[in-house]
Structures are given as structure tokens and as C-alpha cells.
Design an enzyme around this catalytic site. Structure first.
Site, short mmCIF file in Angstrom:
data_model
loop_
_atom_site.label_atom_id
_atom_site.label_comp_id
_atom_site.label_asym_id
_atom_site.label_seq_id
_atom_site.Cartn_x
_atom_site.Cartn_y
_atom_site.Cartn_z
N ASP A 483 0.81 -1.22 0.00
CA ASP A 483 0.00 0.00 0.00
C ASP A 483 0.85 1.27 0.00
O ASP A 483 0.34 2.34 -0.28
CB ASP A 483 -0.85 0.05 1.28
CG ASP A 483 -2.12 -0.76 1.17
OD1 ASP A 483 -2.65 -0.89 0.06
OD2 ASP A 483 -2.59 -1.25 2.22
C1 GLC Z 1 -1.23 -0.40 4.98
C2 GLC Z 1 0.15 -0.15 5.45
C3 GLC Z 1 0.21 1.05 6.34
C4 GLC Z 1 -0.47 2.21 5.68
C5 GLC Z 1 -1.89 1.84 5.36
C6 GLC Z 1 -2.63 2.95 4.71
O1 GLC Z 1 -1.96 -0.90 6.02
O2 GLC Z 1 0.64 -1.24 6.16
O3 GLC Z 1 1.55 1.34 6.62
O4 GLC Z 1 -0.42 3.34 6.50
O5 GLC Z 1 -1.88 0.75 4.49
O6 GLC Z 1 -3.93 2.55 4.37
C1 GLC Z 2 -1.40 -4.04 5.44
C2 GLC Z 2 -2.65 -4.06 4.59
C3 GLC Z 2 -2.46 -4.93 3.38
C4 GLC Z 2 -1.23 -4.52 2.66
C5 GLC Z 2 -0.02 -4.51 3.57
C6 GLC Z 2 1.21 -3.98 2.90
O1 GLC Z 2 -1.21 -5.27 6.02
O2 GLC Z 2 -3.74 -4.53 5.33
O3 GLC Z 2 -3.56 -4.82 2.53
O4 GLC Z 2 -1.03 -5.41 1.61
O5 GLC Z 2 -0.29 -3.68 4.67
O6 GLC Z 2 1.12 -2.62 2.63
#
Ligand code: GLC
Ligand code: GLC
Length: 808
Positions: A483
Site C-alpha cells: 500500500d
Molecule cells: C497499509 C500499510 C500502512 C499504511 C496503510 C494505509 O496498512 O501497512 O503502513 O499506513 O496501508 O492505508
Molecule cells: C497491510 C494491509 C495490506 C497490505 C499490507 C502492505 O497489512 O492490510 O492490505 O497489503 O499492509 O502494505
């Protein structure tokens, strides 16, 4: 330092001190009513949706941590303490918290009074039961007082913690007998209320927080408890709470059980009132009487234990290493159930306010859950698919209550659609149920625009092909699995969301990870088409997969590992040419798992590079070297200090991809070594460093570049649970359902000499006994005593028991 131990026979983790390195929590509830509970009774309760239907209040990011929650106070002649240690914090002569499968019990003892509180959400009930068992262990008679306390949340948890100008004038309650009713907003559009009752007459109550505590007292010493006298207050506005006062005499050796019920009730619109302004309490009274005896609590507990036995018996391993066994037999599937239920909404790290059900998260959570309750997995697939858009793209999240796509986050994460294929394929392999592909599912929840699920998968596949970049590789969109790798959001304003903004046209930045995922998911899609007799479609799909594989090997290979991406300028990301972020884990795991480069040396080279550059004492790092400064063209990933989260932590979700990749390449030792580094039961001995629960995976463990190297954060709700389940059971132990049989292909490290594994699948039971000797590694199978060609065992009739002996 030890904080507890596993009690495998009871399927419990036993915590022997309140002073763990972090609150160690458990989840109550399996269906629609849930509670988060720490080992000292902290946490909160909600029905279905942690944002919209929160029953009790709990404060995130608070000091002291984990204050409030389920509070019980004992006033023993002026000596005040809590059986769960918190909130009073008085020293206990004995403390023990047991976290089991969807229940917890916490025992405290002080000055000869033992108090065990058992917390359970019974099957089929929208209520949390707290059974308080008091025992006088001395030989003199004792008199004491017990006070309960639940602080009500005004339902919408976000509004509850922000909109004080309204909320402080809103609270309403009723009290009848020993039951306290929280009915804020019931007068208008809500048709639900909460009830907090106890099964005996009470000596007093409070429903107004300030009356109970005093304006300036704290959790440890509420005025009513200190003075030993409830105020019998009726909340009007301000903060409604529920507190009961019970005066209790205990003869020497006497034990007494009290049953508290904290429940949720919904009434039909035309049946809301008993009299003007008086809520209809019939359902609440039925609930209270259903759990009015200690025996009813025992029955609920044993029903729950049976339920879990039934689920967990689907698989069972015996390996000689209790740490391996307890992960597979108990804790990993348990965590898979919790992630399936919660997605990423409510934990001690996810506030329950923001994130609904993730499209990609839910689809992946299925992988670890589908063997437990396939029907619920089926339903989830259809819900998720209904939030796909007609062009094959997808909403990134949807709200569990409405099941509609979340407009404020939107879509554009170009990996999302492919996970629908992964989840559906896993379901079909597990169950053999191809009819799911015929289910008519709307796009964007629009019944006017609906098509069979198979068409949704087709559009997922096509969406990637319709969005290829300059190198013939998939465009990344807002982000892919990571993300925080935001190649089209050149954000310069503090606070802007990297996930929802886009400043670039998005027609250049490409993801090698999505390319790998396309091949991995695409093969499964082609297999499904084949199984449906659509061999032309399967052939065409496979042609596209071959083209993608070529594109990866031609433009996605950096010399010793797979590149991560091309950025908006067409520059390489995850290349030896970069000064930082030279190698990323995701494309190594996914591409090798997909079989890219297996016939050439690429796959092994990529794994060698992972081992040389990313392996650490605490697991495989997401990238190296970590980024030391913010880079506008890479986005959120560079906002984290080195070693945290996506910027070079051990982001555990990605590790099992490498384990699976390693087994594909026959690298058994490596695969197991990687697993042991992140598996919680193996990290129990470094609990001080790890800090979060030793029975569940955490999303991340701080990487080598962080000062707190080895410290875990964000436990419980992570795709790590499902993917490790897949890695360890399906690839390391190597027993996995395929469309036309059960594949038995162990890839075990030498330290496991013999392993037996029971796997239920499609109604039959397979007893797999593996003798893991030195040799060339290719397994020899005997099925029901007869020598067997290959490693695919045909599915047996439901009810059959098949014995598979494997010599490796
Ligand atoms: C994912 C990532 C996190 C980020 C989030 C935003 O969960 O792990 O670091 O802030 O997405 O939606
Ligand atoms: C968090 C989010 C997942 C994403 C990951 C890496 O675990 O829930 O959707 O793939 O972060 O950013």
C-alpha cells in the site's frame, strides 16, 4: 523472561503475570458479536461492526495503556483490588489469565479471596457473559463488596470520541431490577439497545459516570467503590455507564458464582416501546434468563469448546516439536478465524474506526480459513466480488454492515482484482464446488448489472491485460500489495493520504509484483476454466501468462534478483543501480512462487539474493537498504524511519511467499528456517524483545535498521496468518488440495524426522505419515498400503479414511 506458557491440552495460553511486555489479548465471539479482551480485562465489545455498533468504550493510545474495559472491583473491608489486576492494579497473591478459543478467564487472589472471571460470547448469542466466581479460601467468614463497571459507547465509535457538543447531552438509560439498559438514541432512529445485568438482586447501581467515579478520581479508585456505596444514579446526558453493587458474605471455604450479561438487543420498528418512553425489554429479559445460572455458562463454554474441536480437527499434526504442533493444531487456524471475521478492523492496533473489510485482505484471509467453514468462505467471496467494478477493478474496501464499496477510499489498487481469483480458486480446490462460479453477482452492488462469478474472475484477469505499461508489465495504479509504494502520488502536503491521491496519469509506473501475481493467479484461473471444460479459454489465458512471464524475465530481472517496479519516470525501483531500496522481497517471493524462472537459474538466484541480502535474525526484511530520506516519487514507503513497516521491517505477510518459493525450488532447510524466525511459538523465548503475544503472528517485526530490531507490532490482524498457514501446511508439510486430488509433496527440514498429519478434505480423512530421511528429496508414496505413482492422491468418498505413507 517468561510471562506464561502454552497449555496445549486445554488449547489455552496461560499468562502468569499482569506485567507482560504489552497487553496480550484475545477475541471473544465467533459469529456476529465480538469482544477484544486483554489479559487484564481491557478492551471493548461490539456487534457486527466495530465502527457503527460499539457497545463499550475503550481508549486507544491512552495513558496508562489498556485502561478501562471490563472492570470488577472488590472492596474487602477497605482493601480495594481487581481480580483481573486492572483497573486497580493492587498486587495479587496469585494471578493467572487463560486465553482459549474464543473465551478467556482471569483469576486473581488476594488475602484469601480468590476471584475467577470467565468471559465468553456463547454461540448464537449477542452477548458477552462474565461469570464471577468468588471463593473464600480461608477458615473465617468474610464479607466484601463487588462492584462492576462497563462504560457505554454511544454506538458510533468515531462520533463517540469526537462529537462531544452533541454526545454529552444525549445519554439515556433505564434500570429495572438488576438490569441496566443503555438506550441512547433509541428514542429516534436506532432500534437497538444494550443491557448489562446480573443474575442476583443488587444492593445498588450507578449509570452516571461522574456519580460513580467523582469528577477527578481515576480508574483505580472510583468514589463509589472507595466509599462502598453506589449512588443509584440515573444518567442523563454526560457519560452513561453500568455499575452494580453486590454485598457478599462468604462462609469459610464457600464459593459463589455470579453471572453478568452484557448484551445487545434489536427490536422491530413497530415493537420498540413497552409504554411511552419505556423500551420493550422482552428480548433482553429472555437473554438474561437464558444465562441466569452458572450451569448455563458451563454449558455455553462446553458448546464452544466442542465447536472449536470440530473445526480444529480438520487438520492435526504431530511432529515431535510442540512449537510446530501448537501453531498448526491450535493457534494459526484460530488466528485465521479471527482475521477472517475482523479483516483489519478491530485489534489493539486497528481502532475499528477506519478500515472496513479490505478487498485484497479478505480474499487472502480466505486462504487460511476456507478449510474451517467453507460455507462462510463462499459467502465472503460473493460479498467481495459484489464490490468489483464493471471494468474489473475493485473498491479497496467495503463496510461490513452495508457490504458496499467504500467511496472515500475508492479503488485503483491494481493488484486487488487478482486476489479475487486467488480466494475463489482456493475455495474451489478445497470444496470441489464449481457451482460458485455460476452464482450471479452484481458489479458495484448494482443488481441491474450482474454476471456469474466466473465473469468477475475473467474481468479481474482482463483488467491487468487492459492496463499494461511501456514494458508490457502491469501498471501499478495507486499501489499494489504494498500500500505504501505509491508511484503515482507525488504528495507534498502534510497529512495527504498517499493511498487516495494521484498526481500522475498512472500510465508509466509498472509493478513486477503484479506481474508475478498475474502469473500465479492466472494459472489458477486457467485451471478453473479447464475444470469447467472451457479449454479454449484456458489456452488463451495460458498464452497471456507465458507472455507475462517473458516480460518479467526480459524487463523485470535486475541481474541477480527481480526488480520491484518502474516508477513514473520509467526508472527502476529495487535495482542494484539504486542507492537505497535495491532489493525488495515481494517480487522474489511472488515470481518464484508463480514458477517464473524455475526452468532457468533465475528462481534460485533470486532466492540466493534474498538469503544474502534480506535474511535477518528476526525474519526476512522487506527491502534493503532501507530508505533514509523521503522520496516524493516513491511515496509513503519512504515516510517511515528505516526498519519500520514497509520501509525495511520484517513485514511478516511476505515471508511465507519466500518459504513457498523455497519449497518449489526444493530448499527445505531455508523454508523452515524462515518460518521459525517469525512463528510466534518459536519467539516465545524472546518475548521481552518481541513484546506482542507469543501465540499469534504480528504484521511486522522491526528490522535491522530500527533501534528496536526484533520488536513486533500490529499483532493479530494480518495476512501473515493465512499465508503462513498455506506455507507450513501446504508446502512445507506439503499436503494441499488441488482440483483433482490431494497433493502430498513434503519439503521438510532435516530436523523433522517423522511427522504425521491428518487432513480432512471434501468429507474424507487423509492420514499422512512422513518419514523424512536423507536422500534425493523426491517423495515416494504408498496409499492404503499400495505403492503409488506420483504425488497426487485421488479424492476419496466422503467418510473414507485414506492412509498415505510417504518416504522422502
Ligand atoms: C497499509 C500499510 C500502512 C499504511 C496503510 C494505509 O496498512 O501497512 O503502513 O499506513 O496501508 O492505508
Ligand atoms: C497491510 C494491509 C495490506 C497490505 C499490507 C502492505 O497489512 O492490510 O492490505 O497489503 O499492509 O502494505
Amino acid at each position: 523472561m517468561s510471562y506464561g506458557y502454552f497449555d496445549d491440552d486445554a488449547r489455552e495460553y496461560v499468562i502468569t503475570t499482569p506485567h507482560t511486555p504489552y497487553p496480550w489479548i484475545n477475541y471473544l465471539g465467533t459469529e456476529e458479536f465480538f469482544g477484544l479482551i486483554s489479559h487484564t480485562g481491557g478492551g471493548y465489545t461490539f456487534c457486527r461492526d466495530a465502527l457503527m455498533r460499539r457497545l463499550t468504550r475503550w481508549r486507544y493510545n491512552n495513558v496508562p495503556t489498556d485502561a478501562g474495559g471490563r472492570c470488577y472491583y472488590i472492596n474487602d473491608g477497605g482493601d480495594i483490588w481487581s481480580p483481573t489486576w486492572s483497573p486497580v492494579g493492587a498486587d495479587l497473591d496469585h494471578f493467572e489469565a487463560r486465553h482459549g478459543m474464543s473465551y478467556s478467564s482471569i483469576t486473581g487472589e488476594r488475602n484469601g479471596i480468590r476471584c475467577e472471571v470467565t468471559f465468553v460470547v456463547p454461540l448464537g448469542a449477542t452477548a458477552e457473559i462474565h461469570r464471577v466466581r468468588l471463593t473464600n479460601t480461608t477458615d473465617s467468614a468474610r464479607s466484601l463488596q463487588l462492584f462492576s463497571l462497563a462504560e457505554f459507547c454511544l454506538w458510533n465509535a468515531a462520533d463517540d470520541s469526537t462529537n462531544y457538543q452533541r454526545n454529552l447531552s444525549l445519554g439515556e438509560v433505564e434500570v429495572e431490577g438488576s438490569a441496566i439498559y443503555h438506550k441512547t438514541e433509541y428514542r429516534e432512529r436506532r432500534n437497538h439497545y444494550a443491557v448489562y445485568g446480573v443474575n442476583v438482586p443488587i444492593q445498588g447501581y450507578d449509570t452516571d459516570r461522574e456519580s460513580f467515579f467523582g469528577l477527578r478520581s481515576n480508574w483505580a479508585a472510583p468514589d463509589a467503590v472507595v466509599e462502598g456505596k453506589s449512588r443509584d444514579s440515573i444518567a442523563s446526558g454526560w457519560a452513561p455507564v453500568g455499575s452494580h453493587q453486590l454485598d457478599i458474605d462468604l462462609a469459610p471455604g464457600e464459593q459463589r458464582d455470579l453471572v453478568f450479561v452484557l448484551g445487545y438487543v434489536e427490536n422491530a420498528e413497530d415493537d420498540k416501546w413497552e409504554a411511552p418512553g419505556v423500551i420493550n425489554k422482552r428480548k433482553a429479559e429472555a437473554l438474561l434468563s437464558r444465562f441466569s445460572t452458572s450451569a448455563s455458562v458451563d454449558a455455553a463454554l462446553s458448546e464452544l469448546k466442542e465447536y472449536w474441536s470440530g473445526l480444529l480437527e480438520a487438520t492435526a499434526v504431530s511432529s515431535g516439536d510442540p512449537r510446530l504442533d501448537r501453531m498448526i493444531n491450535i493457534w494459526n487456524p484460530y488466528q485465521c478465524m479471527v482475521t477472517f471475521n475482523m479483516s483489519r478492523s478491530a485489534s489493539y492496533f486497528e481502532s475499528g474506526l477506519g478500515r472496513g473489510m479490505g478487498f485484497r485482505d479478505s480474499a487472502q484471509d480466505l486462504l487460511g480459513f476456507v478449510h474451517l467453514i467453507p460455507e462462510r468462505a463462499r459467502e465472503r467471496i460473493l460479498d467481495v466480488a459484489a464490490t468489483q467494478l464493471p471494468d474489473g477493478s475493485a473498491y479497496h474496501q467495503y463496510q461490513p454492515l452495508t457490504k458496499r464499496g467504500n467511496e472515500s477510499v475508492g479503488g485503483g489498487f491494481n493488484d486487488d482484482p487478482l486476489w479475487l481469483i486467488e480466494g475463489t480458486a482456493a475455495y474451489v480446490r478445497e470444496t470441489g464446488d464449481l457451482t460458485i462460479l455460476e452464482e450471479i453477482v452484481p458489479f458495484d452492488n448494482d443488481p441491474e448489472n450482474a454476471a456469474p462469478l466466473l465473469e468477475h474472475l475473467a474481468r479481474s484477469f482482463q483488467h491487468v491485460l487492459a492496463n499494461l505499461g511501456p514494458h508490457g508489465l502491469p501498471l501499478i495504479g495507486r499501489a499494489d500489495w504494498n500500500d505504501c509504494l505509491n508511484l503515482n502520488a507525488f504528495s507534498t502536503e502534510p497529512g495527504e493520504s498517499f493511498q487516495t491521491m494521484e498526481t500522475q496519469d498512472g500510465r508509466t509506473a509498472e509493478s513486477i509484483f503484479i506481474a508475478g501475481l498475474f502469473v500465479h493467479a492466472g494459472e489458477q484461473y486457467a485451471d478453473i476454466l479447464e475444470a469447467l471444460g472451457m479449454s479454449h479459454g484456458a489456452t488463451t489465458a495460458r498464452e497471456r501468462i507465458v507472455e507475462m512471464t517473458h516480460a518479467v524475465l526480459e524487463h523485470g530481472w535486475d541481474g541477480s534478483w527481480f526488480l520491484r517496479a518502474y516508477d513514473h519516470f520509467g526508472d527502476k525501483v529495487g535495482s542494484a543501480q539504486n542507492d537505497e531500496g535495491q532489493i525488495f522481497i515481494e517480487p522474489q517471493g511472488m515470481c518464484v512462487m508463480a514458477g517464473i524462472g524455475a526452468e532457468t537459474s533465475h528462481a534460485n538466484q533470486a532466492l540466493d539474493s534474498v538469503n544474502a541480502r534480506l535474511n535477518s535474525d528476526h525474519g526476512i526484511l522487506l527491502l534493503q537498504p532501507a530508505f533514509t530520506r523521503f522520496r516524493v516519487e516513491l511515496g509513503e514507503i519512504t515516510t517511515y524511519p528505516p526498519g519500520y513497516k514497509e520501509n525495511g521491517s520484517v513485514f511478516c505477510h511476505t515471508n511465507p511467499w519466500v518459504m513457498i518459493a523455497a519449497t518449489r525450488q526444493g530448499r527445505a532447510e531455508e523454508a523452515y528456517e524462515y518460518w521459525k524466525k517469525i512463528a510466534p511459538a518459536f519467539r516465545e523465548e524472546i518475548a521481552d524483545r518481541h513484546r506482542t503475544e507469543p501465540y499469534v503472528y504480528a504484521q511486522m517485526i522491526a528490522g535491522r535498521d530500527a533501534p528496536s530490531y526484533g520488536e513486533a507490532k500490529n499483532s493479530w490482524l494480518t495476512g501473515t496468518a493465512a499465508w503462513n498457514w498455506v506455507a507450513i501446511t501446504q508446502y512445507i508439510i506439503g499436503v494441499r488440495p488441488e482440483l483433482d486430488g490431494l497433493r502430498v509433496e513434503p519439503c521438510l527440514a532435516a530436523e523433522i524426522a517423522d511427522l504425521s498429519y491428518v487432513r480432512h478434505c471434501r468429507g474424507a480423512e487423509y492420514r499422512v505419515n512422513i518419514a523424512n530421511g536423507p536422500g534425493d528429496g523426491s517423495p515416494k508414496l504408498t496409499v492404503d498400503g499400495l505403492a503409488h505413482e506420483g504425488t497426487l492422491v485421488a479424492y476419496a468418498e466422503p467418510g473414507a479414511v485414506v492412509v498415505v505413507d510417504v518416504v522422502v
